[in-house]
Design a protein around this motif. Structure first.
Motif, PDB file in Angstrom:
ATOM      1  N   UNK A   1      -6.010  82.543 -25.761  1.00  0.00           N
ATOM      2  CA  UNK A   1      -4.653  81.591 -25.764  1.00  0.00           C
ATOM      3  C   UNK A   1      -4.124  81.679 -27.131  1.00  0.00           C
ATOM      4  N   UNK A   2      -4.927  81.445 -28.056  1.00  0.00           N
ATOM      5  CA  UNK A   2      -4.458  81.284 -29.642  1.00  0.00           C
ATOM      6  C   UNK A   2      -3.879  82.625 -29.857  1.00  0.00           C
ATOM      7  N   UNK A   3      -4.669  83.746 -29.566  1.00  0.00           N
ATOM      8  CA  UNK A   3      -4.465  84.977 -29.904  1.00  0.00           C
ATOM      9  C   UNK A   3      -3.035  85.325 -29.477  1.00  0.00           C
ATOM     10  N   UNK A   4      -2.959  85.055 -28.014  1.00  0.00           N
ATOM     11  CA  UNK A   4      -1.715  85.345 -27.414  1.00  0.00           C
ATOM     12  C   UNK A   4      -0.472  84.445 -28.056  1.00  0.00           C
ATOM     13  N   UNK A   5      -0.705  83.403 -28.297  1.00  0.00           N
ATOM     14  CA  UNK A   5       0.431  82.513 -28.590  1.00  0.00           C
ATOM     15  C   UNK A   5       0.901  82.759 -30.067  1.00  0.00           C
ATOM     16  N   UNK A   6      -0.122  82.810 -31.007  1.00  0.00           N
ATOM     17  CA  UNK A   6       0.254  83.257 -32.318  1.00  0.00           C
ATOM     18  C   UNK A   6       1.134  84.853 -32.355  1.00  0.00           C
ATOM     19  N   UNK A   7       0.716  85.754 -31.439  1.00  0.00           N
ATOM     20  CA  UNK A   7       1.180  87.041 -31.354  1.00  0.00           C
ATOM     21  C   UNK A   7       2.770  87.004 -30.949  1.00  0.00           C
ATOM     22  N   UNK A   8       2.803  86.187 -29.986  1.00  0.00           N
ATOM     23  CA  UNK A   8       4.177  85.830 -29.300  1.00  0.00           C
ATOM     24  C   UNK A   8       5.120  85.329 -30.278  1.00  0.00           C
TER      25      UNK A   8
ATOM     26  N   UNK B   1       3.004  86.009 -35.488  1.00  0.00           N
ATOM     27  CA  UNK B   1       2.015  85.440 -36.471  1.00  0.00           C
ATOM     28  C   UNK B   1       0.801  86.181 -36.390  1.00  0.00           C
ATOM     29  N   UNK B   2       0.215  86.465 -37.752  1.00  0.00           N
ATOM     30  CA  UNK B   2      -0.969  87.176 -37.711  1.00  0.00           C
ATOM     31  C   UNK B   2      -2.067  86.264 -37.455  1.00  0.00           C
ATOM     32  N   UNK B   3      -3.357  86.641 -37.880  1.00  0.00           N
ATOM     33  CA  UNK B   3      -4.843  85.826 -37.656  1.00  0.00           C
ATOM     34  C   UNK B   3      -4.692  84.731 -38.640  1.00  0.00           C
ATOM     35  N   UNK B   4      -3.854  84.700 -39.662  1.00  0.00           N
ATOM     36  CA  UNK B   4      -3.834  83.861 -40.794  1.00  0.00           C
ATOM     37  C   UNK B   4      -2.643  83.070 -40.844  1.00  0.00           C
ATOM     38  N   UNK B   5      -2.051  83.271 -39.622  1.00  0.00           N
ATOM     39  CA  UNK B   5      -0.711  82.292 -39.386  1.00  0.00           C
ATOM     40  C   UNK B   5       0.399  82.593 -40.255  1.00  0.00           C
TER      41      UNK B   5
ATOM     42  N   UNK C   1      -8.209  88.533 -33.863  1.00  0.00           N
ATOM     43  CA  UNK C   1      -9.312  87.783 -34.468  1.00  0.00           C
ATOM     44  C   UNK C   1      -8.912  86.371 -34.708  1.00  0.00           C
ATOM     45  N   UNK C   2      -9.665  85.771 -35.561  1.00  0.00           N
ATOM     46  CA  UNK C   2      -9.563  84.484 -36.044  1.00  0.00           C
ATOM     47  C   UNK C   2      -9.849  84.171 -37.321  1.00  0.00           C
ATOM     48  N   UNK C   3      -9.320  83.027 -37.972  1.00  0.00           N
ATOM     49  CA  UNK C   3      -9.650  82.665 -39.270  1.00  0.00           C
ATOM     50  C   UNK C   3     -10.608  81.278 -39.275  1.00  0.00           C
ATOM     51  N   UNK C   4     -10.848  80.840 -40.360  1.00  0.00           N
ATOM     52  CA  UNK C   4     -11.673  79.500 -40.312  1.00  0.00           C
ATOM     53  C   UNK C   4     -10.945  78.353 -39.697  1.00  0.00           C
ATOM     54  N   UNK C   5      -9.777  78.171 -39.777  1.00  0.00           N
ATOM     55  CA  UNK C   5      -8.937  77.191 -39.080  1.00  0.00           C
ATOM     56  C   UNK C   5      -9.060  77.234 -37.526  1.00  0.00           C
ATOM     57  N   UNK C   6      -8.913  78.346 -37.270  1.00  0.00           N
ATOM     58  CA  UNK C   6      -8.991  78.578 -35.678  1.00  0.00           C
ATOM     59  C   UNK C   6     -10.543  78.177 -35.149  1.00  0.00           C
ATOM     60  N   UNK C   7     -11.433  78.745 -35.975  1.00  0.00           N
ATOM     61  CA  UNK C   7     -12.695  78.601 -35.743  1.00  0.00           C
ATOM     62  C   UNK C   7     -13.001  76.927 -35.843  1.00  0.00           C
ATOM     63  N   UNK C   8     -12.650  76.257 -36.759  1.00  0.00           N
ATOM     64  CA  UNK C   8     -12.819  74.685 -36.644  1.00  0.00           C
ATOM     65  C   UNK C   8     -11.983  74.120 -35.268  1.00  0.00           C
TER      66      UNK C   8
END
Length: 191
Positions: free
Chosen positions: A72-79, A82-86, A163-170
């Motif tokens: 969901x986060x990947x789809x939302x950011x891409x839409x 934004x890349x994985x680092x926002x 992918x994801x970054x540290x913020x998304x991981x948290x």
């Protein structure tokens, strides 16, 4: 769950007199008292074994939910472009923008042309259990995998979206812990 000890007098032998509070109210009291003990340790062990067997299933369910959340986060950011680092994606080339304009499509950089690439990231077929407490998030269509590889790695400028970054991981870890705590509270251990 606590182990309960119930003390029961089993045998009273002999007797002795104990002066009461009023002086002349003597009562006969047992001299030797033996106690038996009854526990619920078998019940406790059964509950603990049940609890122990449920934990891996709860963790697997939580990991799968984490996969859905990441998707969901990947789809939302891409839409949102934004890349994985926002950070915003690099802009499209002028030739590609002209092509999009001719076709009447949006020129916003959201990696959406036909909708097939992100559409092949469907939750039911994309998120698979691949090991003990592990899941894999992947594209289901080989052609869309190639398209994603091109956008992510091969193209210049690169548009890293998968992918994801540290913020998304948290964020995902926090949701996972919340889910596990909620599920563990549902399991009543105490008798």
């Amino acid at each position: 769950m606590a182990i309960q000890l119930l003390l029961k007098p089993l045998k009273v032998a002999g007797g002795m007199r104990l002066a009461g509070i009023g002086g002349n109210r003597d009562k006969k009291v047992a001299g030797d008292i033996q106690f038996g003990m009854k526990t619920n340790s078998k019940q406790v062990q059964k509950k603990l074994n049940s609890f122990k067997s449920r934990i891996p299933r709860i963790i697997d369910k939580g990991v799968k939910q984490a996969g859905f959340q990441l998707l969901d986060i990947i789809r939302t950011k891409t839409k949102k472009g934004l890349d994985i680092n926002s950070l915003p994606f690099s802009p499209y080339s002028s030739g590609y923008i002209k092509k999009l304009n001719r076709e009447g499509k949006s020129t916003k950089v959201d990696l959406f042309y036909t909708g097939r690439m992100l559409g092949s990231l469907s939750p039911n077929s994309t998120i698979k259990k691949t090991g003990k407490h592990k899941i894999t998030l992947a594209f289901t269509n080989a052609q869309m995998r190639q398209r994603a590889l091109y956008n992510q790695v091969l193209n210049e400028p690169k548009r890293k979206f998968f992918g994801f970054n540290k913020r998304t991981e948290k964020i995902i870890n926090k949701s996972f812990e919340k889910f596990i705590n909620k599920e563990l509270r549902k399991i009543r251990i105490w008798v």
